[in-house]
Design a protein around this motif. Sequence first.
Motif, short mmCIF file in Angstrom:
data_model
loop_
_atom_site.label_atom_id
_atom_site.label_comp_id
_atom_site.label_asym_id
_atom_site.label_seq_id
_atom_site.Cartn_x
_atom_site.Cartn_y
_atom_site.Cartn_z
N THR A 169 0.84 -1.20 0.00
CA THR A 169 0.00 0.00 0.00
C THR A 169 0.88 1.24 0.00
O THR A 169 1.84 1.34 0.77
N VAL A 183 0.79 5.46 0.40
CA VAL A 183 0.01 6.62 0.85
C VAL A 183 0.66 7.85 0.25
O VAL A 183 1.85 8.11 0.46
N GLU A 185 -4.89 6.88 -0.76
CA GLU A 185 -4.29 5.56 -0.55
C GLU A 185 -4.32 4.78 -1.86
O GLU A 185 -5.34 4.73 -2.55
N ARG A 201 -3.85 1.08 -3.26
CA ARG A 201 -3.71 -0.35 -2.96
C ARG A 201 -3.05 -1.02 -4.18
O ARG A 201 -3.70 -1.28 -5.18
N ARG A 242 -10.43 8.85 -2.64
CA ARG A 242 -9.77 8.56 -1.37
C ARG A 242 -8.93 7.31 -1.46
O ARG A 242 -7.88 7.20 -0.85
N VAL A 243 -9.38 6.34 -2.29
CA VAL A 243 -8.68 5.08 -2.45
C VAL A 243 -8.62 4.73 -3.94
O VAL A 243 -9.64 4.81 -4.64
#
Length: 282
Positions: A235, A237, A243, A245, A268-269
Motif C-alpha cells: 500500500t 500513501v 491511498e 492499494r 480517497r482510495v
Amino acid sequence: MESASQPTAPAASRPERPSSPSTALATPSAGALARPTERVPVSLVERQTERARAQRRLLLRKIGIGVVVVALLVGLAWLVLGSPVLALRSEEIAIDGVGTTVTSEEVLAVVGPSVGVPLARVDADGLREELEAITTVRHADVARDWPHGLRIVIDAREPVAVVAADGAYALLDRDGVRIGTADAAPEGMPLVTVPLDSEATAPTLDAVLTVLGQLPEEQRSQVATAGAPNPRSITLVLHDGAEVRWGSAEESELKSAVLDVLRAQPARVYDLTIPRSPTTLQ
C-alpha cells in the motif's frame, strides 16, 4: 693384180662423255660438315655439389626471413606492452553514469594508479571489480579505448526510499542496499514502514522497494509512505492523503500507467490490485 692396200683411217676420237652430276660436284671434305655440339657429361659429384649449394641458399634465405619476422614481433610486443607510446593518459579516461551517489573523483581514485601503464597491460576486469566494491556502484563497465584511453560506464545505486533505523534514516536503493544515512527523512523520498534488518520481513521489504524502484520519478515523489503486511499487499500513501492499494509487485509498469489515468479523478482510495479492473473509492 695386187689390190692396193688402202690406208686404215685413224679411229675417230670419241667425244668424252660429260661426267654425271653426282660425280661432277666436288665432294665436301669431312671437316666441312656441321657437327652437333657434344655435351660434356656432368659428373654425379658436381650435381650433388650444385644441389647442396642451392639448398644452403634456400636455408639462408629462410633463416633471414625468420630473423626479420622475429625482430618485427619483438618490436611490436615492446611497442604494445612496454613502450609509453600506447600508455593510458588521464585526459583520455571517459566516465559516464556518475551522479549524486558516485562521483568522478571516486572513480578516478580507483583508475588513477593505472595512468602511464601501457594500455594492453591495464587490468580492465580488475578495475571493474574495484569499482563495484564501492557501495554506491551497482555495476561498472570498463573497456580500453585505443590508443590511450578507457571508457567507464557506472550504474550507480540511487536511493528510492528511507527506513527508520537506529534513531536515523537509512537510504535504500531498489535492491535494499543501504547507501547512506540521514538524520531526517529527505524531502520527496518515500518512507518505508517495513522494518529493516529483519529476516522475517525481508521479502516484504524487497517487494516494496521493487515497486518504488519501478515508479517514475514524478510518481515516486508523490508517495509519502509505503508499507505492506506481506509481499502481495503493498500500500502506498500519497502526500495528499490518498491511498493506493498496489497489491503485489507484479505488473508494476501497467499499474503505474493506470494510476496516472485514475488520478485525473480525485478519490480517497485507488485500488490497482487487479490493474485491468481498477476501482476507486470516494
